[in-house]
Design a protein around this motif. Structure first.
Motif, mmCIF file in Angstrom:
data_model
loop_
_atom_site.group_PDB
_atom_site.id
_atom_site.type_symbol
_atom_site.label_atom_id
_atom_site.label_comp_id
_atom_site.label_asym_id
_atom_site.label_seq_id
_atom_site.Cartn_x
_atom_site.Cartn_y
_atom_site.Cartn_z
ATOM 1 N N GLN A 180 -47.551 -32.310 -121.952
ATOM 2 C CA GLN A 180 -46.901 -31.056 -121.654
ATOM 3 C C GLN A 180 -46.302 -31.017 -120.498
ATOM 4 O O GLN A 180 -45.404 -30.392 -120.094
ATOM 5 C CB GLN A 180 -47.486 -29.730 -122.952
ATOM 6 N N GLY A 181 -47.954 -30.744 -119.630
ATOM 7 C CA GLY A 181 -46.875 -30.723 -118.755
ATOM 8 C C GLY A 181 -46.061 -31.205 -117.845
ATOM 9 O O GLY A 181 -45.820 -31.023 -116.453
ATOM 10 N N ILE A 182 -46.293 -32.800 -117.864
ATOM 11 C CA ILE A 182 -45.508 -33.036 -117.424
ATOM 12 C C ILE A 182 -43.459 -33.401 -117.735
ATOM 13 O O ILE A 182 -42.700 -32.672 -116.654
ATOM 14 C CB ILE A 182 -45.486 -35.413 -117.674
ATOM 15 N N ALA A 183 -43.571 -33.412 -119.433
ATOM 16 C CA ALA A 183 -42.438 -32.812 -118.963
ATOM 17 C C ALA A 183 -41.941 -31.269 -119.259
ATOM 18 O O ALA A 183 -40.801 -30.796 -118.446
ATOM 19 C CB ALA A 183 -42.431 -32.669 -121.211
ATOM 20 N N THR A 184 -42.784 -30.414 -118.851
ATOM 21 C CA THR A 184 -42.779 -28.699 -118.167
ATOM 22 C C THR A 184 -42.031 -29.260 -117.153
ATOM 23 O O THR A 184 -40.895 -28.508 -116.759
ATOM 24 C CB THR A 184 -43.702 -27.828 -117.724
ATOM 25 N N MET A 185 -42.608 -29.885 -116.065
ATOM 26 C CA MET A 185 -41.947 -30.218 -114.651
ATOM 27 C C MET A 185 -40.105 -31.117 -114.773
ATOM 28 O O MET A 185 -40.227 -30.731 -113.945
ATOM 29 C CB MET A 185 -43.386 -31.153 -113.840
ATOM 30 N N MET A 186 -40.534 -31.439 -115.535
ATOM 31 C CA MET A 186 -39.178 -31.837 -115.620
ATOM 32 C C MET A 186 -37.864 -31.665 -116.638
ATOM 33 O O MET A 186 -37.016 -32.312 -115.894
ATOM 34 C CB MET A 186 -39.244 -33.386 -116.597
ATOM 35 N N LEU A 187 -38.959 -30.576 -117.189
ATOM 36 C CA LEU A 187 -37.695 -30.082 -118.236
ATOM 37 C C LEU A 187 -37.219 -28.437 -117.434
ATOM 38 O O LEU A 187 -36.333 -27.267 -117.508
ATOM 39 C CB LEU A 187 -37.834 -29.931 -119.826
ATOM 40 N N ARG A 188 -38.451 -27.594 -117.125
ATOM 41 C CA ARG A 188 -38.705 -26.336 -116.780
ATOM 42 C C ARG A 188 -37.735 -25.284 -117.626
ATOM 43 O O ARG A 188 -37.348 -24.519 -117.274
ATOM 44 C CB ARG A 188 -37.627 -26.016 -115.141
ATOM 45 N N GLU A 189 -38.253 -26.098 -119.071
ATOM 46 C CA GLU A 189 -38.073 -25.056 -120.704
ATOM 47 C C GLU A 189 -39.052 -23.775 -120.952
ATOM 48 O O GLU A 189 -40.427 -24.513 -121.288
ATOM 49 C CB GLU A 189 -37.579 -25.946 -121.149
ATOM 50 N N ALA A 190 -38.670 -23.190 -121.395
ATOM 51 C CA ALA A 190 -39.183 -22.374 -122.137
ATOM 52 C C ALA A 190 -40.502 -22.833 -123.463
ATOM 53 O O ALA A 190 -38.668 -23.280 -124.153
ATOM 54 C CB ALA A 190 -38.760 -20.772 -122.256
ATOM 55 N N LYS A 191 -41.141 -22.147 -123.691
ATOM 56 C CA LYS A 191 -41.805 -22.679 -125.617
ATOM 57 C C LYS A 191 -41.007 -21.905 -126.197
ATOM 58 O O LYS A 191 -40.632 -22.514 -127.145
ATOM 59 C CB LYS A 191 -43.037 -22.761 -124.875
ATOM 60 N N GLY A 192 -40.888 -20.816 -126.037
ATOM 61 C CA GLY A 192 -39.883 -20.534 -127.377
ATOM 62 C C GLY A 192 -38.610 -20.782 -126.994
ATOM 63 O O GLY A 192 -38.114 -21.126 -128.395
#
Length: 146
Positions: free
Chosen positions: A53-65
């Motif tokens: 999830q950390g990798i995806a977050t750094m690549m996408l910068r999208e909010a969970k909700g």
């Protein structure tokens, strides 16, 4: 700060710090471009304890909700994100001589995913199953064994 925290709080942070500051929070791209070694970890219970999830977050910068993007100009590529969890994290720990990369004589802490991480859509990375995990060269989880 753990990367998955951004994923979890992005929907509410704008009301506290404003949209401009929220978009610049965790400025990965600017830091890497300036030559800063960025390091990551999955520090439960501070954040969601899954490096995928950390990798995806750094690549996408999208909010969970909402899935809303905040700070698109601070996105980084897969190889850069993986390095923050591996070689650069080992460097931060003064441990690059014995961990952080796949080399003979190093710790061999690793996991194998069911799928090609390099070809995966970043949205799918958190859902790629872990089929094998080794710690210190010892297999501790193996779905591949019959």
């Amino acid at each position: 700060m753990p990367r998955t925290r951004r994923w979890a709080v992005a929907d509410i942070e704008e009301q506290y710090v404003g949209p401009e500051r929220a978009a610049y929070e965790w400025p990965y791209r600017d830091a890497l471009d300036a030559g800063v070694r960025v390091t990551s970890g999955s520090d439960a219970p501070v954040t969601f304890p899954d490096w995928r999830q950390g990798i995806a977050t750094m690549m996408l910068r999208e909010a969970k909700g909402s899935g809303r993007v905040s700070g698109a100009d601070q996105r980084i590529r897969l190889a850069e994100a993986v390095r923050t969890y591996t070689a650069d994290a080992a460097w931060q720990d003064f441990a690059e001589s014995w961990k952080g990369s796949l080399e003979v004589g190093k710790a061999a802490d690793l996991c194998v995913l069911a799928g090609d991480l390099r070809a995966a859509d970043p949205h799918d990375i958190p859902h790629l199953p872990v089929v094998l995990t080794a710690v210190g060269g010892e297999v501790v989880h193996d779905e591949l064994a019959g």
